[in-house]
Design a protein around this motif. Structure first.
Motif, mmCIF file in Angstrom:
data_model
loop_
_atom_site.group_PDB
_atom_site.id
_atom_site.type_symbol
_atom_site.label_atom_id
_atom_site.label_comp_id
_atom_site.label_asym_id
_atom_site.label_seq_id
_atom_site.Cartn_x
_atom_site.Cartn_y
_atom_site.Cartn_z
ATOM 1 N N SER A 13 72.296 127.944 -88.638
ATOM 2 C CA SER A 13 71.315 127.749 -87.577
ATOM 3 C C SER A 13 70.847 126.302 -87.621
ATOM 4 C CB SER A 13 70.126 128.684 -87.779
ATOM 5 O OG SER A 13 69.111 128.375 -86.843
ATOM 6 N N TYR A 14 70.746 125.687 -86.470
ATOM 7 C CA TYR A 14 70.316 124.299 -86.379
ATOM 8 C C TYR A 14 68.943 124.186 -85.726
ATOM 9 C CZ TYR A 14 75.102 123.385 -87.670
ATOM 10 O OH TYR A 14 76.288 123.360 -88.340
ATOM 11 N N GLY A 15 68.135 125.222 -85.875
ATOM 12 C CA GLY A 15 66.771 125.185 -85.352
ATOM 13 C C GLY A 15 65.893 124.317 -86.240
ATOM 14 N N HIS A 16 64.729 123.957 -85.738
ATOM 15 C CA HIS A 16 63.817 123.069 -86.456
ATOM 16 C C HIS A 16 62.595 123.815 -86.979
ATOM 17 C CE1 HIS A 16 65.472 119.404 -84.023
ATOM 18 N NE2 HIS A 16 66.420 120.156 -84.537
ATOM 19 N N GLU A 17 62.729 125.124 -87.187
ATOM 20 C CA GLU A 17 61.598 125.931 -87.622
ATOM 21 C C GLU A 17 61.079 125.472 -88.978
ATOM 22 O OE1 GLU A 17 64.519 127.259 -86.662
ATOM 23 O OE2 GLU A 17 64.003 128.161 -84.742
ATOM 24 N N ASP A 18 59.754 125.372 -89.095
ATOM 25 C CA ASP A 18 59.065 125.038 -90.339
ATOM 26 C C ASP A 18 59.561 123.744 -90.983
ATOM 27 O OD1 ASP A 18 57.465 127.327 -90.175
ATOM 28 O OD2 ASP A 18 59.068 128.552 -91.037
ATOM 29 N N ALA A 19 59.892 122.748 -90.166
ATOM 30 C CA ALA A 19 60.394 121.476 -90.688
ATOM 31 C C ALA A 19 59.476 120.330 -90.271
ATOM 32 C CB ALA A 19 61.809 121.220 -90.176
ATOM 33 N N HIS A 20 59.552 119.245 -91.007
ATOM 34 C CA HIS A 20 58.834 118.027 -90.673
ATOM 35 C C HIS A 20 59.670 116.855 -91.159
ATOM 36 C CE1 HIS A 20 57.364 117.068 -94.804
ATOM 37 N NE2 HIS A 20 57.641 118.346 -94.959
ATOM 38 N N GLY A 21 59.408 115.661 -90.630
ATOM 39 C CA GLY A 21 60.153 114.506 -91.104
ATOM 40 C C GLY A 21 60.044 113.302 -90.180
ATOM 41 N N PRO A 22 60.647 112.178 -90.606
ATOM 42 C CA PRO A 22 60.545 110.934 -89.837
ATOM 43 C C PRO A 22 61.520 110.876 -88.663
ATOM 44 C CG PRO A 22 61.818 110.568 -91.821
ATOM 45 C CD PRO A 22 61.328 111.988 -91.881
ATOM 46 N N MET A 23 61.128 110.108 -87.650
ATOM 47 C CA MET A 23 61.973 109.823 -86.485
ATOM 48 C C MET A 23 61.980 108.315 -86.279
ATOM 49 S SD MET A 23 60.564 112.680 -83.801
ATOM 50 C CE MET A 23 61.854 112.563 -82.604
ATOM 51 N N LEU A 24 63.101 107.778 -85.851
ATOM 52 C CA LEU A 24 63.221 106.364 -85.530
ATOM 53 C C LEU A 24 63.970 106.256 -84.215
ATOM 54 C CD1 LEU A 24 62.579 103.525 -86.618
ATOM 55 C CD2 LEU A 24 64.861 103.519 -87.627
ATOM 56 N N ARG A 62 64.780 115.902 -91.241
ATOM 57 C CA ARG A 62 63.859 117.035 -91.345
ATOM 58 C C ARG A 62 63.895 117.609 -92.765
ATOM 59 N NH1 ARG A 62 66.368 117.293 -86.720
ATOM 60 N NH2 ARG A 62 68.014 118.656 -87.431
ATOM 61 N N PHE A 63 62.727 118.025 -93.214
ATOM 62 C CA PHE A 63 62.573 118.666 -94.509
ATOM 63 C C PHE A 63 61.814 119.961 -94.273
ATOM 64 C CE2 PHE A 63 62.010 114.069 -94.786
ATOM 65 C CZ PHE A 63 63.139 113.727 -95.517
ATOM 66 N N ASP A 64 62.146 121.004 -94.999
ATOM 67 C CA ASP A 64 61.436 122.275 -94.862
ATOM 68 C C ASP A 64 60.054 122.163 -95.482
ATOM 69 O OD1 ASP A 64 63.466 123.532 -93.526
ATOM 70 O OD2 ASP A 64 64.408 124.276 -95.359
ATOM 71 N N LEU A 65 59.090 122.759 -94.806
ATOM 72 C CA LEU A 65 57.738 122.826 -95.348
ATOM 73 C C LEU A 65 57.711 123.823 -96.504
ATOM 74 C CD1 LEU A 65 55.622 122.859 -92.079
ATOM 75 C CD2 LEU A 65 55.775 121.029 -93.740
ATOM 76 N N PRO A 66 56.936 123.561 -97.533
ATOM 77 C CA PRO A 66 56.864 124.498 -98.663
ATOM 78 C C PRO A 66 56.164 125.785 -98.277
ATOM 79 C CG PRO A 66 55.407 122.613 -99.027
ATOM 80 C CD PRO A 66 56.124 122.393 -97.742
#
Length: 176
Positions: free
Chosen positions: A24-35, A172-176
């Motif tokens: 799955s390539y969804g972005h659920e529960d993720a955070h991270g930088p964008m450029l 993107r990194f998963d939130l704990p």
């Protein structure tokens, strides 16, 4: 005959279990930088003067899935890639934005839309809405690239309209 019927029923129930094994390539529960790299055309009206200018810029931001559904809150700031010693003080040199980016799909290729608040900084500050659309390709569940277009307007010390294109990358990194 009963064995064939049992096998048919087992195969009919199997796709639900098999689909969970696909990535799955969804972005659920993720955070991270964008450029992002941007090329925008700005129209700035201050008093009786109107300035039209192209603005190449670089935008850095941070995305955060606040709902758990894969849509993201993106907080970012951009800087114009030109001299800050601007003889026409009405040109936009920097801006900040807070926007929601929603995605359509959980596959590697997906489309997105965004809507939010834009704060351009010229000789003074203004405030207004920003909307955008685009497509994204996720290499994995942790990284992707995207292209899009956006339109923003603002009122304040000046009346500003900005339209252009962008290309960027996101980690993107998963939130704990």
């Amino acid at each position: 005959m009963r064995a064939a019927l049992a096998l048919s029923l087992a195969l009919a129930a199997a796709p639900g279990a098999g689909a969970a094994l696909e990535p799955s390539y969804g972005h659920e529960d993720a955070h991270g930088p964008m450029l992002e790299l941007l090329v925008l055309h700005d129209t700035v009206v201050t008093g009786d003067a109107t300035t039209n200018a192209w603005r190449p810029a670089i935008r850095a931001g941070w995305s955060l899935d606040v709902t758990g559904s894969g849509g993201e809150l993106v907080l970012s700031a951009d800087l114009a890639l030109r001299s800050w010693d601007d003889p026409e003080r009405s040109r936009i040199l920097a801006s900040a934005s807070a926007r929601y980016r929603g995605y359509f799909g959980t596959e590697q290729w997906k489309s997105w839309f965004e809507a939010g608040l834009w704060i351009p900084i010229a000789s003074r500050v203004a405030l207004g809405p920003l909307v955008g659309i685009g497509v994204m390709y996720d290499f994995s569940d942790a990284a992707g690239v995207f292209v899009g277009t956006e339109l923003a307007t603002a009122l304040g010390a000046a009346r500003i309209v900005s339209f252009g294109g962008l290309a960027g990358m996101q980690l993107r990194f998963d939130l704990p």
